[in-house]
Design an enzyme around this catalytic site. Structure first.
Site, mmCIF file in Angstrom:
data_model
loop_
_atom_site.group_PDB
_atom_site.id
_atom_site.type_symbol
_atom_site.label_atom_id
_atom_site.label_comp_id
_atom_site.label_asym_id
_atom_site.label_seq_id
_atom_site.Cartn_x
_atom_site.Cartn_y
_atom_site.Cartn_z
ATOM 1 N N ARG A 446 0.821 -1.208 0.000
ATOM 2 C CA ARG A 446 0.000 0.000 0.000
ATOM 3 C C ARG A 446 0.855 1.258 0.000
ATOM 4 N NH1 ARG A 446 -5.418 -0.818 1.060
ATOM 5 N NH2 ARG A 446 -5.972 -2.907 1.797
ATOM 6 N N GLU A 475 -0.940 -8.347 4.521
ATOM 7 C CA GLU A 475 -2.355 -8.434 4.907
ATOM 8 C C GLU A 475 -2.896 -9.809 4.544
ATOM 9 O OE1 GLU A 475 -4.747 -5.310 3.331
ATOM 10 O OE2 GLU A 475 -3.297 -3.735 3.820
ATOM 11 N N GLU A 486 -10.554 -3.089 -4.728
ATOM 12 C CA GLU A 486 -9.889 -2.085 -3.896
ATOM 13 C C GLU A 486 -8.586 -1.622 -4.545
ATOM 14 O OE1 GLU A 486 -8.296 -1.415 0.682
ATOM 15 O OE2 GLU A 486 -8.672 -3.434 -0.063
ATOM 16 N N ASP A 543 -14.022 4.526 -11.523
ATOM 17 C CA ASP A 543 -14.475 5.912 -11.436
ATOM 18 C C ASP A 543 -13.435 6.803 -12.114
ATOM 19 O OD1 ASP A 543 -15.776 8.229 -10.864
ATOM 20 O OD2 ASP A 543 -15.250 8.278 -8.742
ATOM 21 N N HIS A 765 -18.721 -8.038 2.880
ATOM 22 C CA HIS A 765 -17.921 -8.985 2.104
ATOM 23 C C HIS A 765 -18.048 -8.529 0.650
ATOM 24 C CE1 HIS A 765 -17.537 -11.603 5.609
ATOM 25 N NE2 HIS A 765 -18.848 -11.471 5.786
ATOM 26 N N CYS A 767 -16.564 -9.228 -1.990
ATOM 27 C CA CYS A 767 -16.490 -10.236 -3.052
ATOM 28 C C CYS A 767 -17.878 -10.721 -3.440
ATOM 29 C CB CYS A 767 -15.646 -11.425 -2.611
ATOM 30 S SG CYS A 767 -13.960 -10.980 -2.163
#
Length: 799
Positions: A446, A475, A486, A543, A765, A767
């Site tokens: 990240r 993670e 994400e 977006d 969730h 997914c």
């Protein structure tokens, strides 16, 4: 007897769906008696007084209608040779000489007779010693010409009065004769609806029809009794049979008139409509060119009604409710191709007009999504092996959902091919198969999101067509789609930050554009292109607020040139309207320059060069060779504006956009892109621009809850009152993206699962588009907990 046979056969034709057999019978009858179709009109051709003269004359000499027929010599009365006779033909002539009403009700007897009187008396003087000859009857052509002249001078108000008189008295004689005369032939249609007194401002290729009269006629025809409408359809069939081989501008006008006929809205007339479409589709390119320019003059409502009629016809043929009503499939294979080709003319006309007559979405036929679209696509791709018609040849008729399906299934096929290739390579290298080799696996941090992503993509160029899976370093989490969403979201947010320097943002236009500042590393622009390609390839909504011209450039060309790296890419023909969507202030200034009424050179002092700021310094760039010495004048300002637009949108950002273009096409290298419009590419990338949570509520499902539970009622009361910003955050929290799929929220899945621990915040969730909602006891608590969750959902809270 023949008349009865003809009438009964044609009556069965009008009620029969099997058009082919009836066509052959009708053609045979027309060849035997081509003038019998005019009999109802001829009965009005002459005044009553002339009928008796004609009847008297016919008793002694042949009528004028048979004057050209060779007469047999008379035999002496005492001759033993029998006199040849043609009793049947004489009876038919006598039948045509029965009493007929006058052509026009207001024509006087003297005027009617004077039209057929001899123009000189020489003939009577020469024949003074001969027995008096029977007077010749007027020619049918003259009668027809007079009748057409009268009908062509009728005004719309007169026609309406004629209709209302017939409706009030149930006497439709005048309306019937008017309509049957119109559709008796192509020439009649044009003669009655053609504009009179054209003057010199019209060309022979102009449509020149009395559109108001045509509209009134069609409005009234749809209200006529059904038996009259059947007679009109019979006349139209006769036209299509007898005039189909003619080739003239007037014939084109007749086809144009028939295409506007609202009688073809009924499925019972689709058999006749199919033959009209076939003849229009088989016209030459030059004739299609004329039709397109006439069609573009239609009003939007009329234009749309014809498009709907064509789509209804295609749907009716492709998915009939009663297949037994259709002819044998081998006899109507040309029905749908003909309709689609005619619709292509309307699409071409629509594209010639700005703004468009109707939105391009009006051409979509959503029922085609039920077809085997991949088969249609492969048929289109392998024209030499498959041949024939394919809907992909005419992509304007395929909805964005159908095109998305084709693109996704094509992508899946490419993914399978790449996975199979990787498996074969591992087997050949004697390596154990690993499930990871079937995916494009990206592992990023990240804290170094852009650089890690760029390095991962650069090192795995050959695997871009595999299914994408993302892992964030340090993670735990298994990517079932949520982590991928994400990754896209965070990467796009960082790259499009104006402080990052790759893109500029115009607040008035609300869009991003490529920065023209010099750049030492264009690979980041390629990364953005890859991101967009991966999003389309993996059905992820982004977006990204690019202007429409960006997608025009992205399809210029739609397929990367093969073995020609020097060929320019991403260069499109753009206009001032495109610049208006990128830099509205600059576009307004150029527009004022074009509209300025004074002396441009004297008042503005502009030359053919553009000024811009780079790193705090003002620089100039010539728009053409020696442009700094060429002044902008009233006569050349149009060229100046076009060069200015081309420099801003094409030349100044060429290197950046070239990398962006190649990045996108390195993933989406598919011929399916040829079928897409720029607006459709934007929809595939960004999804639907509108968000309606009421639609989401309608498709929501529940696990542990029901729609009547108090907590669920609290939830929808709260979120429906959220401002749009928080509604998008809720969508992002639940699905991993704040964008709506192409079909809208109605095409989404959204599940709310019950949990009893009210101390927890709502969870998701992503997914599976699933929201875990505790059973909060009141609306205030639910609102506070939900806002806390959706405003602190990055990273840890997304799975």
């Amino acid at each position: 007897m023949m008349c009865k046979t003809f009438a009964s056969s044609f009556s069965s034709f009008c009620t029969s769906i099997h058009f082919q057999k009836e066509i052959a019978f009708f053609s045979f009858q027309c060849e035997r008696r081509p003038l019998d179709m005019l009999s109802s009109l001829l009965r009005q051709a002459l005044p009553p007084r002339l009928h008796s003269r004609r009847s008297t004359a016919s008793a002694t000499t042949p009528s004028s209608s048979s004057a050209s027929t060779p007469m047999l010599p008379k035999q002496p009365s005492h001759s033993t040779t029998p006199t040849p006779s043609i009793p049947h033909r004489r009876r038919r002539r006598r039948h045509r000489n029965t009493e007929l009403p006058p052509i026009a009700p207001d024509a006087t007897k003297a005027e009617t007779l004077s039209a057929y009187a001899p123009h000189s008396e020489e003939g009577s003087e020469k024949n003074a010693g001969n027995p008096p000859a029977a007077k010749q009857t007027p020619s049918m052509h003259l009668i027809k010409a007079r009748q057409l002249k009268y009908l062509s001078e009728i005004e719309p108000e007169t026609l309406r009065e004629m209709f209302y008189v017939g409706k009030s008295s149930s006497q439709w004689k005048e309306m019937k004769e008017y309509c049957l005369t119109i559709f008796e032939s192509f020439n009649n249609m044009v003669a009655i609806f053609k504009v009179k007194d054209l003057g010199t401002s019209y060309l022979s290729s102009d449509c020149i029809l009395r559109k108001e009269m045509l509209d009134v006629t069609y409005d009234l025809i749809t209200e006529l009794p059904s038996e009259i409408q059947r007679l009109i359809l019979k006349s139209i069939v006769n036209c299509l049979l007898t005039d189909r081989r003619t080739s003239s501008t007037d014939s084109l006008r007749a086809y144009y008139i028939l295409l506007l006929n609202p009688m073809f809205d009924s499925t019972q007339t689709f058999g006749i409509f199919a033959h009209l479409l076939r003849q229009v589709a088989s016209l030459t390119d030059q004739e299609h060119h004329y039709l397109v320019h006439w069609i573009k003059e239609l009003q939007s409502t009329e234009f749309k009604s014809i498009i709907n009629r064509l789509n209804s016809f295609i749907t009716w043929k492709m998915f009939p409710n009663r297949p037994q009503d259709l002819p044998h499939p081998s006899k109507c294979t040309w029905w749908v191709p003909s309709a689609v080709k005619v619709m292509a003319l309307f699409n071409a006309a629509n594209n010639l007009v700005r703004p468009h007559i109707v939105p391009f979405e009006d051409f979509y036929n959503n029922s085609l999504e039920r077809c085997d679209l991949l088969s249609e696509y492969y048929k289109w791709q392998n024209v030499y092996s498959h041949g024939g018609f394919s809907f992909c040849q005419y992509p304007f008729i395929l909805s964005i959902g159908a095109k998305r399906s084709i693109l996704q299934r094509d992508s899946e096929q490419q993914m399978i091919v790449m996975a199979r290739k990787s498996l074969v390579d591992n087997v050949q290298k004697r390596q154990l198969p690993d499930i990871g080799m079937l995916f494009l696996n990206l592992k990023v941090r990240r804290s170094n999101l852009v650089s890690d992503s760029l390095n991962e993509i650069a090192s795995k160029q050959s695997e871009l067509k595999k299914k994408l899976k993302v892992t964030f370093a340090g993670e735990p989490g298994l990517d079932m789609g949520g982590l991928t969403k994400e990754w896209f979201l965070l990467l796009i947010r960082q790259i499009f930050d104006p402080d990052y320097g790759m893109f500029t943002f115009d607040k008035k236009a609300g869009v991003y554009w490529f920065s023209s500042a010099p750049c030492t590393n264009y690979q980041e622009f390629r990364l953005v292109g890859v991101l967009m390609g991966l999003a389309v390839y993996n059905s992820i909504m982004l977006d990204i607020r690019f202007p429409a011209c960006c997608y025009k450039k992205l399809l210029s060309p739609a397929v990367v040139p093969y073995n020609n790296p020097k060929m320019p890419v991403g260069v499109a023909q753009l206009t001032l309207q495109d610049l208006q969507l990128v830099h509205p202030d600059i576009a307004n200034g150029l527009k004022e320059l074009l509209e300025y009424e004074g002396d441009v050179q004297e008042d503005f002092g502009l030359t053919f060069q553009v000024s811009y700021t780079e790193l705090g310094c003002v620089k100039t760039h010539p728009l053409k060779t020696n442009g700094e010495n060429i002044f902008v004048t009233n006569s050349n300002r149009g060229g100046y504006v076009q060069l200015y637009v081309d420099w801003i949108l094409n030349k100044s950002v060429y290197e950046m956009f070239k990398e962006f273009y190649h990045g996108f096409h390195s993933v989406c290298a598919s011929n399916a892109l040829i079928m897409l419009r720029p607006e459709e590419v934007e929809m595939l990338v960004c999804g639907c621009p509108t968000l309606d949570l009421n639609e989401l509520k309608a498709v929501a499902t529940y696990d542990g809850y029901t729609s009547l539970d108090v907590t669920i009622k609290y939830f929808w009361d709260v979120v429906l009152k959220f401002p749009l910003e928080f509604q998008k955050k809720l969508l992002l929290f639940t699905t991993g993206s704040d964008r709506v799929p192409i079909g809208g929220t109605a095409d989404m899945t959204f599940k709310i699962t019950k949990v009893d621990d009210t101390s927890l915040l709502p969870m998701s969730h992503t997914c599976f588009n699933q929201l875990v909602l505790p059973t909060y006891k009141n609306k205030k608590t639910l609102r506070a907990k939900l806002l806390t969750a959706i405003q602190n959902a990055e990273g840890f809270g997304l799975e």
